[in-house]
Design a protein around this motif. Structure first.
Motif, short mmCIF file in Angstrom:
data_model
loop_
_atom_site.label_atom_id
_atom_site.label_comp_id
_atom_site.label_asym_id
_atom_site.label_seq_id
_atom_site.Cartn_x
_atom_site.Cartn_y
_atom_site.Cartn_z
N HIS A 303 0.83 -1.21 0.00
CA HIS A 303 0.00 0.00 0.00
C HIS A 303 0.87 1.27 0.00
CE1 HIS A 303 -3.88 -1.89 0.30
NE2 HIS A 303 -3.52 -2.60 1.36
N LEU A 304 2.01 1.18 0.72
CA LEU A 304 2.91 2.33 0.76
C LEU A 304 3.48 2.62 -0.63
CD1 LEU A 304 4.45 4.46 2.35
CD2 LEU A 304 6.21 2.74 2.82
N LYS A 305 3.82 1.58 -1.38
CA LYS A 305 4.34 1.79 -2.74
C LYS A 305 3.28 2.41 -3.64
CE LYS A 305 7.80 -1.92 -2.64
NZ LYS A 305 8.23 -3.22 -3.21
N GLU A 306 2.02 1.98 -3.46
CA GLU A 306 0.94 2.60 -4.24
C GLU A 306 0.80 4.08 -3.89
OE1 GLU A 306 -2.50 0.33 -3.38
OE2 GLU A 306 -1.88 -1.44 -4.53
N SER A 307 0.94 4.40 -2.60
CA SER A 307 0.86 5.81 -2.19
C SER A 307 2.02 6.61 -2.78
CB SER A 307 0.90 5.92 -0.66
OG SER A 307 -0.20 5.26 -0.08
N GLU A 308 3.20 5.97 -2.84
CA GLU A 308 4.36 6.65 -3.44
C GLU A 308 4.11 6.94 -4.92
OE1 GLU A 308 9.16 5.93 -4.14
OE2 GLU A 308 7.91 4.37 -3.25
N ALA A 309 3.51 5.98 -5.64
CA ALA A 309 3.21 6.20 -7.06
C ALA A 309 2.22 7.35 -7.23
CB ALA A 309 2.65 4.92 -7.67
N GLN A 310 1.22 7.43 -6.33
CA GLN A 310 0.27 8.54 -6.40
C GLN A 310 0.95 9.87 -6.12
OE1 GLN A 310 -2.78 7.52 -3.61
NE2 GLN A 310 -3.61 5.85 -4.85
N ASP A 527 17.92 10.85 -4.00
CA ASP A 527 17.07 10.06 -3.11
C ASP A 527 15.65 10.62 -3.13
OD1 ASP A 527 19.31 8.65 -2.49
OD2 ASP A 527 19.62 9.59 -0.54
N PRO A 528 14.63 9.75 -3.12
CA PRO A 528 13.24 10.24 -3.07
C PRO A 528 12.99 11.04 -1.80
CG PRO A 528 13.31 7.92 -3.67
CD PRO A 528 14.70 8.28 -3.24
N PHE A 529 12.23 12.12 -1.94
CA PHE A 529 11.80 12.99 -0.85
C PHE A 529 12.93 13.82 -0.24
CE2 PHE A 529 8.95 9.23 -0.66
CZ PHE A 529 7.81 9.86 -1.10
N PHE A 530 14.15 13.75 -0.80
CA PHE A 530 15.23 14.58 -0.26
C PHE A 530 15.24 15.91 -1.00
CE2 PHE A 530 19.52 16.30 -0.30
CZ PHE A 530 19.81 16.31 1.05
N THR A 531 15.21 17.00 -0.25
CA THR A 531 15.23 18.32 -0.87
C THR A 531 15.91 19.31 0.07
OG1 THR A 531 13.89 20.12 -1.78
CG2 THR A 531 12.93 18.89 0.04
N GLY A 538 9.26 22.41 -2.63
CA GLY A 538 9.83 21.25 -3.30
C GLY A 538 9.47 19.99 -2.54
N THR A 539 9.21 18.92 -3.29
CA THR A 539 8.85 17.64 -2.66
C THR A 539 10.01 16.66 -2.63
OG1 THR A 539 8.11 16.74 -4.78
CG2 THR A 539 6.48 17.90 -3.44
N GLY A 540 11.10 16.98 -3.33
CA GLY A 540 12.22 16.05 -3.38
C GLY A 540 12.02 14.90 -4.33
N LEU A 543 14.28 15.22 -9.07
CA LEU A 543 15.51 14.56 -9.51
C LEU A 543 15.40 13.04 -9.40
CD1 LEU A 543 18.31 16.89 -8.10
CD2 LEU A 543 17.69 16.52 -10.48
N SER A 544 14.66 12.56 -8.41
CA SER A 544 14.47 11.11 -8.28
C SER A 544 13.73 10.55 -9.49
CB SER A 544 13.71 10.80 -6.98
OG SER A 544 13.42 9.41 -6.89
N ILE A 545 12.66 11.23 -9.91
CA ILE A 545 11.90 10.80 -11.09
C ILE A 545 12.78 10.89 -12.33
CG2 ILE A 545 9.94 11.37 -12.55
CD1 ILE A 545 8.48 12.30 -10.03
N SER A 546 13.54 11.98 -12.47
CA SER A 546 14.42 12.13 -13.63
C SER A 546 15.45 11.01 -13.68
CB SER A 546 15.12 13.50 -13.57
OG SER A 546 14.18 14.55 -13.59
#
Length: 585
Positions: A303-310, A527-531, A538-540, A543-546
């Motif tokens: 469920h956490l991974k699904e929330s991350e995708a959202q 790293d995801p969520f690092f900003t 900024g959500t961080g 760059l993670s998506i890129s």
């Protein structure tokens, strides 16, 4: 002695059982239903906040007062806030307890400002249409230019200038001087004073509508600027991020205690191995419970991974909203420029039409050959005077310049729309042959509103086209250019874009002379969520998506930075992605 030994055994057993109960309690599954309800209400508020921004932009760009008004979303927002307040007593979320009060105030404040803005915008549109309708009605009362007397022609010209001034003031708002509009309205009233009672009444009604427009338009502009500066969106992003982060920490803690529980269970099994068969049933029961808890934690992680995708999708939509706001801002200036040019052309057309009409009359007199010489001389003199006036006022030269200016403004809008069209495939992953120079040019066009004070150096080499998902690569380019622009100093900022062939692919460099990245931060930027940006800016995830997009294409994304001197991102993509990349064809 036996009694003491039995007491010690009982005490040790009690301690072991207490430790087991403690670890077991720490591995209890998290109740996700309540958290899902809270997340759903936060998502509802985020959707409403985005819709408010879209409603305001539509109200600003559309001028038809009779169109279907957007629905009021205040009741839905209040309902979502009430649901969150109802869920708050049973929630252990510190982020929700600390931020819900301020968030509610920000949401309700934005709802109030949006509703006021809609009302002021509607009143301004009604005043605009009342003025234009009054001008059309007043113009219909006048005779055609050839048959109208001098006062009627002067009144018609004053009405035309008033319409141009009204439209310019409506679209430019505070950027246009209201004094010119007031002077144009006064001119119409003065000209209409000698044109009959009906014309005077129509001019007075138009003046009332103009005064209403002068009162409503500044209020509309102030409310629009206030909507743009409200912090409900960043507060929602911050609360959503903190809320999801709490869930991540809780699940990580559960996972850690699960490991402790497994280790403790193993230690107990070794320590009580001498009990053998007598503890076999207890051991099987414990293992079964551990498996159940493991399954529950696995479901929670899913469920956490699904929330991350959202959350990643939300980041994409946020970038798209900022991009659309920038494009709307950029296209407004050339649009007003074209409207002013066309208005000036419209003002000059009656003079040209009059000259053409009298020239045709002169030619008709000359063709007959039997015309009265006095009439012929009179027509010739009048026609020559009209043509001389056109030449003296350089009307044709002015019209040529206005047409060129209008075409230039239309070209500016076409360029902006073309860039938006190239980037509009953000939600698609169509694989195609693509030249990265075109992608950089399109991304620069979309980020132009951020680069007005920035020197952009393009060192675009001769590079081959590569096979990729253009929309995804454009997203990477826009993210890198945006980050570079945000890192630049207030003055003297420069961004350098370089492309070159590199082995079996293409290399792209995005370099800036900004503040750079600290050495201790550099290893974490992907790293995801690092900003390192302020909260709400900024959500961080950018760059993670890129980084993930480049990896899916079989490429590399590297960074080199020196604090105080600047940063350089180097992107390398192969000519053709590997088969295991899994890009949609």
């Amino acid at each position: 002695m036996n009694t003491l030994r039995h007491l010690m055994i009982a005490l040790v057993a009690l301690v072991l059982i207490a430790a087991l109960v403690f670890l077991y309690d720490k591995t209890q599954a998290v109740d996700l239903r309540e958290r899902n309800d809270i997340a759903a209400q936060l998502d509802t508020l985020r959707e409403i906040d985005s819709r408010w921004d879209i409603d305001v932009l539509r109200e600003r760009s559309e001028i038809d007062p009779n169109r279907l008004a957007p629905p009021s979303r205040t009741a839905t927002a209040r309902k979502a806030l009430a649901s969150l307040n109802a869920l708050l007593p049973n929630s252990d979320s510190a982020a929700l307890r600390e931020g819900l009060g301020e968030l509610g105030k920000a949401i309700l404040e934005k709802a109030n400002v949006v509703e006021k803005y809609k009302a002021e915008s509607a009143a301004a549109k009604i005043a605009l249409h009342a003025t234009l309708s009054g001008a059309a009605a007043l113009g219909g009362q006048l005779g055609a230019p050839p048959s109208a007397d001098a006062r009627q022609r002067e009144l018609a010209q004053a009405v035309t200038q008033l319409v141009a001034a009204v439209e310019q003031y409506y679209w430019l708002g505070k950027a246009a001087a209201p004094m010119s509009l007031q002077m144009a309205a006064r001119e119409v009233q003065e000209r209409a004073a000698d044109a009959g009672e009906q014309a005077r009444e129509q001019a007075a009604a138009m003046d009332g509508a103009i005064q209403e427009l002068l009162r409503r338009k500044p209020a509309e502009e102030d409310l629009f600027n206030k909507v743009s500066s409200l912090s409900s969106g960043p507060r929602l992003d911050r609360m959503t991020f903190s809320f999801n982060r709490e869930l991540v920490v809780t699940l990580q803690e559960k996972e850690l205690f699960r490991v402790y529980l497994l280790a403790y269970a193993a230690a107990l099994l070794i320590g009580v191995g001498y009990l053998g068969v007598r503890l076999k049933g207890a051991n099987e029961s414990l293992e079964r419970r551990v498996i159940e808890r493991t399954h529950e934690l696995s479901e929670a992680l899913r469920h956490l991974k699904e929330s991350e995708a959202q959350l990643i999708q939300s980041e994409k939509m946020s970038s798209l909203g900022q991009m659309v706001a920038g494009v709307a801002h950029e296209i407004n200036t050339p649009l007003a420029y074209v409207k002013n040019s066309l208005g000036s052309v419209h003002d000059r057309l009656p003079q040209i039409l009059a000259a053409v009409e009298h020239s045709e009359k002169l030619l008709a007199l000359l063709r007959t050959g039997k015309s009265n010489p006095d009439a012929l001389n009179k027509q010739y003199a009048y026609t020559a005077a009209l043509l001389a006036k056109l030449k003296q006022e350089r009307v044709l030269t002015e019209l040529g310049g206005l047409v060129r200016d209008g075409l230039y403004g239309i070209g500016e809008m076409a360029e902006i729309v073309g860039n938006l069209k190239d980037f509009s495939r953000l939600d698609r992953s169509k694989v195609a042959s693509f030249n990265l120079n075109d992608g950089l040019t399109s991304s620069l066009g979309l980020a132009r509103h951020m680069l007005k004070e920035v020197k952009v150096t393009r060192l675009l080499g001769e590079i081959p086209a590569i096979t990729c998902a253009p929309s995804q690569i454009n997203q990477v380019f826009l993210n890198l250019i945006t980050n570079a622009a945000q890192a630049l100093p207030p003055a003297g900022g420069e961004i350098t874009l370089t492309t070159r062939p590199d082995n079996d692919g293409v290399a792209v460099e995005v370099a800036d002379n900004g503040k750079g990245i600290a050495p201790e931060v550099l290893p974490k930027i992907f790293d995801p969520f690092f900003t390192t940006k302020e909260i709400g800016k900024g959500t961080g995830l950018g760059l993670s998506i890129s980084y993930k997009i480049v990896q899916q294409h079989g490429g590399r994304l590297e960074v080199a930075s020196e604090a105080g001197k600047g940063t350089r991102f180097t992107l390398w993509l192969p000519a053709k992605p590997p088969d295991e990349a899994g890009l949609d064809a």
